[in-house]
Each structure stands twice: as structure tokens, then as C-alpha cells.
Write a protein that holds these residues in place. Structure first.
Motif, PDB file in Angstrom:
ATOM      1  N   ASP A 186      -1.218 -17.260 -26.465  1.00 50.38           N
ATOM      2  CA  ASP A 186      -2.021 -17.245 -27.692  1.00 50.38           C
ATOM      3  C   ASP A 186      -3.100 -16.164 -27.694  1.00 50.38           C
ATOM      4  O   ASP A 186      -3.828 -16.034 -28.680  1.00 50.38           O
ATOM      5  N   LEU A 187      -3.205 -15.417 -26.617  1.00 49.99           N
ATOM      6  CA  LEU A 187      -4.279 -14.427 -26.503  1.00 49.99           C
ATOM      7  C   LEU A 187      -3.735 -13.005 -26.635  1.00 49.99           C
ATOM      8  O   LEU A 187      -2.676 -12.689 -26.090  1.00 49.99           O
ATOM      9  N   PRO A 188      -4.484 -12.123 -27.288  1.00 52.19           N
ATOM     10  CA  PRO A 188      -4.078 -10.710 -27.285  1.00 52.19           C
ATOM     11  C   PRO A 188      -4.280 -10.126 -25.886  1.00 52.19           C
ATOM     12  O   PRO A 188      -5.066 -10.651 -25.086  1.00 52.19           O
ATOM     13  N   ASN A 189      -3.569  -9.055 -25.593  1.00 50.93           N
ATOM     14  CA  ASN A 189      -3.650  -8.441 -24.257  1.00 50.93           C
ATOM     15  C   ASN A 189      -5.085  -8.204 -23.801  1.00 50.93           C
ATOM     16  O   ASN A 189      -5.430  -8.468 -22.648  1.00 50.93           O
ATOM     17  N   GLU A 190      -5.930  -7.708 -24.697  1.00 46.68           N
ATOM     18  CA  GLU A 190      -7.291  -7.353 -24.276  1.00 46.68           C
ATOM     19  C   GLU A 190      -8.133  -8.563 -23.893  1.00 46.68           C
ATOM     20  O   GLU A 190      -9.158  -8.423 -23.214  1.00 46.68           O
ATOM     21  N   ALA A 191      -7.716  -9.762 -24.273  1.00 42.97           N
ATOM     22  CA  ALA A 191      -8.459 -10.974 -23.917  1.00 42.97           C
ATOM     23  C   ALA A 191      -7.907 -11.653 -22.662  1.00 42.97           C
ATOM     24  O   ALA A 191      -8.479 -12.612 -22.168  1.00 42.97           O
ATOM     25  N   ARG A 192      -6.817 -11.143 -22.142  1.00 42.43           N
ATOM     26  CA  ARG A 192      -6.193 -11.740 -20.949  1.00 42.43           C
ATOM     27  C   ARG A 192      -6.826 -11.169 -19.685  1.00 42.43           C
ATOM     28  O   ARG A 192      -7.246 -10.031 -19.649  1.00 42.43           O
ATOM     29  N   ASP A 193      -6.869 -11.989 -18.656  1.00 42.74           N
ATOM     30  CA  ASP A 193      -7.427 -11.559 -17.373  1.00 42.74           C
ATOM     31  C   ASP A 193      -6.511 -12.056 -16.253  1.00 42.74           C
ATOM     32  O   ASP A 193      -6.522 -13.235 -15.906  1.00 42.74           O
ATOM     33  N   TRP A 194      -5.725 -11.149 -15.715  1.00 36.12           N
ATOM     34  CA  TRP A 194      -4.751 -11.511 -14.687  1.00 36.12           C
ATOM     35  C   TRP A 194      -5.406 -12.070 -13.439  1.00 36.12           C
ATOM     36  O   TRP A 194      -4.821 -12.889 -12.735  1.00 36.12           O
ATOM     37  N   THR A 195      -6.648 -11.660 -13.153  1.00 33.60           N
ATOM     38  CA  THR A 195      -7.313 -12.128 -11.937  1.00 33.60           C
ATOM     39  C   THR A 195      -7.594 -13.627 -11.985  1.00 33.60           C
ATOM     40  O   THR A 195      -7.677 -14.276 -10.940  1.00 33.60           O
ATOM     41  N   TYR A 205       0.769 -10.368  -4.597  1.00 32.69           N
ATOM     42  CA  TYR A 205       1.263 -10.879  -5.879  1.00 32.69           C
ATOM     43  C   TYR A 205       0.624 -10.182  -7.075  1.00 32.69           C
ATOM     44  O   TYR A 205       1.045 -10.396  -8.210  1.00 32.69           O
ATOM     45  N   ASN A 206      -0.406  -9.383  -6.853  1.00 29.14           N
ATOM     46  CA  ASN A 206      -1.174  -8.820  -7.961  1.00 29.14           C
ATOM     47  C   ASN A 206      -0.298  -8.122  -9.002  1.00 29.14           C
ATOM     48  O   ASN A 206      -0.439  -8.373 -10.198  1.00 29.14           O
ATOM     49  N   GLN A 207       0.588  -7.246  -8.577  1.00 25.92           N
ATOM     50  CA  GLN A 207       1.419  -6.518  -9.542  1.00 25.92           C
ATOM     51  C   GLN A 207       2.358  -7.465 -10.288  1.00 25.92           C
ATOM     52  O   GLN A 207       2.555  -7.337 -11.497  1.00 25.92           O
ATOM     53  N   MET A 208       2.905  -8.427  -9.577  1.00 26.94           N
ATOM     54  CA  MET A 208       3.790  -9.410 -10.204  1.00 26.94           C
ATOM     55  C   MET A 208       3.036 -10.178 -11.299  1.00 26.94           C
ATOM     56  O   MET A 208       3.566 -10.416 -12.386  1.00 26.94           O
ATOM     57  N   VAL A 209       1.791 -10.548 -11.005  1.00 23.58           N
ATOM     58  CA  VAL A 209       0.976 -11.293 -11.970  1.00 23.58           C
ATOM     59  C   VAL A 209       0.620 -10.399 -13.157  1.00 23.58           C
ATOM     60  O   VAL A 209       0.753 -10.815 -14.316  1.00 23.58           O
ATOM     61  N   MET A 210       0.207  -9.172 -12.900  1.00 24.18           N
ATOM     62  CA  MET A 210      -0.119  -8.251 -14.001  1.00 24.18           C
ATOM     63  C   MET A 210       1.074  -8.063 -14.928  1.00 24.18           C
ATOM     64  O   MET A 210       0.934  -8.088 -16.151  1.00 24.18           O
ATOM     65  N   ASP A 211       2.244  -7.865 -14.345  1.00 19.65           N
ATOM     66  CA  ASP A 211       3.454  -7.668 -15.149  1.00 19.65           C
ATOM     67  C   ASP A 211       3.758  -8.885 -16.020  1.00 19.65           C
ATOM     68  O   ASP A 211       4.254  -8.749 -17.134  1.00 19.65           O
ATOM     69  N   ALA A 212       3.459 -10.074 -15.512  1.00 20.96           N
ATOM     70  CA  ALA A 212       3.736 -11.297 -16.260  1.00 20.96           C
ATOM     71  C   ALA A 212       2.679 -11.586 -17.325  1.00 20.96           C
ATOM     72  O   ALA A 212       2.998 -12.081 -18.402  1.00 20.96           O
ATOM     73  N   VAL A 213       1.430 -11.260 -17.036  1.00 22.62           N
ATOM     74  CA  VAL A 213       0.323 -11.614 -17.927  1.00 22.62           C
ATOM     75  C   VAL A 213       0.270 -10.729 -19.170  1.00 22.62           C
ATOM     76  O   VAL A 213      -0.013 -11.203 -20.267  1.00 22.62           O
ATOM     77  N   TYR A 214       0.548  -9.446 -18.999  1.00 21.23           N
ATOM     78  CA  TYR A 214       0.389  -8.509 -20.107  1.00 21.23           C
ATOM     79  C   TYR A 214       1.730  -8.165 -20.737  1.00 21.23           C
ATOM     80  O   TYR A 214       2.724  -7.966 -20.044  1.00 21.23           O
ATOM     81  N   ASP A 215       1.740  -8.073 -22.072  1.00 18.38           N
ATOM     82  CA  ASP A 215       2.953  -7.684 -22.780  1.00 18.38           C
ATOM     83  C   ASP A 215       3.420  -6.315 -22.312  1.00 18.38           C
ATOM     84  O   ASP A 215       4.597  -6.083 -22.135  1.00 18.38           O
ATOM     85  N   ASP A 216       2.470  -5.415 -22.102  1.00 20.64           N
ATOM     86  CA  ASP A 216       2.761  -4.073 -21.614  1.00 20.64           C
ATOM     87  C   ASP A 216       1.655  -3.708 -20.624  1.00 20.64           C
ATOM     88  O   ASP A 216       0.571  -3.280 -21.040  1.00 20.64           O
ATOM     89  N   PRO A 217       1.899  -3.904 -19.317  1.00 18.64           N
ATOM     90  CA  PRO A 217       0.833  -3.676 -18.328  1.00 18.64           C
ATOM     91  C   PRO A 217       0.239  -2.270 -18.366  1.00 18.64           C
ATOM     92  O   PRO A 217      -0.907  -2.082 -17.963  1.00 18.64           O
ATOM     93  N   THR A 218       0.956  -1.281 -18.904  1.00 18.04           N
ATOM     94  CA  THR A 218       0.366   0.070 -18.980  1.00 18.04           C
ATOM     95  C   THR A 218      -0.784   0.114 -19.965  1.00 18.04           C
ATOM     96  O   THR A 218      -1.616   1.019 -19.905  1.00 18.04           O
TER      97      THR A 218
END
Length: 154
Positions: free
Chosen positions: A115-124, A136-149
Motif C-alpha cells: 500500500d506504500l509508494p516506493n519512496e515511503a518504503r524502508d527495506w531496513t 540478505y540486504n540485496q534480496m530484501v531491497m529487491d523484494a521491497v521496491y518495485d524498481d530497486p534502481t
């Protein structure tokens, strides 16, 4: 005072997530048996019997809800003819363990951040909530953000 407050929030968030995961487990027709086994005994999933065994006395650092998600992903991806029992492992050396960990992380990211836009998400926050190791950091980033770039823009 603040530490106690945030610990209470964390426990509530873990409980809320566990309610969602338990519903997914029960909807899949899987039963959960809780045991108070030796602390080094892992959690198990027996796909052919649709049974998950959770060791409430486990000495692993991840909360039960993460471990349930991991075992659920084993079940969903299981070939009942090849492996009779899967054991919980945070390591990613074997493909089925890596796949179960990636699947669990994607599932939790979907529950926590859809329910959150990418800019409001915090993978940490996910890493901290589940006490995941740094690899696991990269795995989590890839899952949390629609487009991790897109992280590069924030």
C-alpha cells in the motif's frame, strides 16, 4: 521508555504478520504443530503430510513468523517425490533454501509494503524486524521496491 514502546510496536507488528501468514498456511490445508524441542532442532515442513512443525524453543535469531513464512514457501515449491522433509535454514547455499528465503521475503514485502509508494518504503525495517543477516540486504531491497534502481533517486 522509548525502547519499551518500540519493542511493544515490534511485537504487535510481528503478531499482525503472523495472523496473515497463519491464514495463508491454513488456507493451504497445512496443519501446524508447535513443539518445545531442543534449541538446536530446526522447524520442519513435511509437504506430503501437509504438516509444519515449529520448535518454539529454537535458538535461531529469526521470529517464528519469518520461519513459518519460510516453511510455507518450501511447501508451495515442494516436489513431494523428491524431498520428504524440509528443515529451516537461514543459509542460502542450497537452491531450495535460497528459494524459500527469497519467497518468504517477497511474501512479507508484499504484505508490509504493497500500500506504500516506493519512496515511503524502508527495506531496513524488514531486515531489523526479522533480524536478517547482512547478506540478505540485496534480496530484501529487491523484494521491497518495485524498481530497486529508483533508490538512487531518493
Amino acid at each position: 521508555m522509548n525502547e519499551e514502546y518500540f519493542e511493544k510496536l515490534k511485537k504487535q507488528q510481528l503478531k499482525d504478520l503472523e495472523d496473515v501468514v497463519d491464514n495463508k498456511i491454513f488456507n493451504a490445508g497445512i496443519s501446524i504443530e508447535y513443539i518445545n524441542g531442543p534449541e538446536d532442532d530446526p522447524d520442519l515442513i513435511i509437504p506430503a503430510r501437509k504438516m509444519m512443525i515449529i520448535n518454539t524453543n529454537s535458538n535461531v535469531d529469526q521470529p517464528i513468523v519469518y520461519r513459518k513464512g519460510h516453511e510455507l514457501k518450501h511447501y508451495e515449491e515442494a516436489d513431494p517425490l523428491s524431498v520428504a522433509v524440509y528443515e529451516y535454514s537461514l543459509l542460502c547455499k542450497r537452491q531450495e533454501e535460497r528459494s524459500a528465503n527469497e519467497g518468504a521475503i517477497k511474501m512479507f514485502a508484499s504484505i508490509m509494503y504493497s500500500d506504500l509508494p516506493n519512496e515511503a518504503r524502508d527495506w531496513t525495517k524488514m531486515v531489523e524486524l526479522f533480524n536478517l543477516p547482512t547478506w540478505y540486504n540485496q534480496m530484501v531491497m529487491d523484494a521491497v521496491y518495485d524498481d530497486p534502481t529508483e533508490l538512487l533517486r531518493y
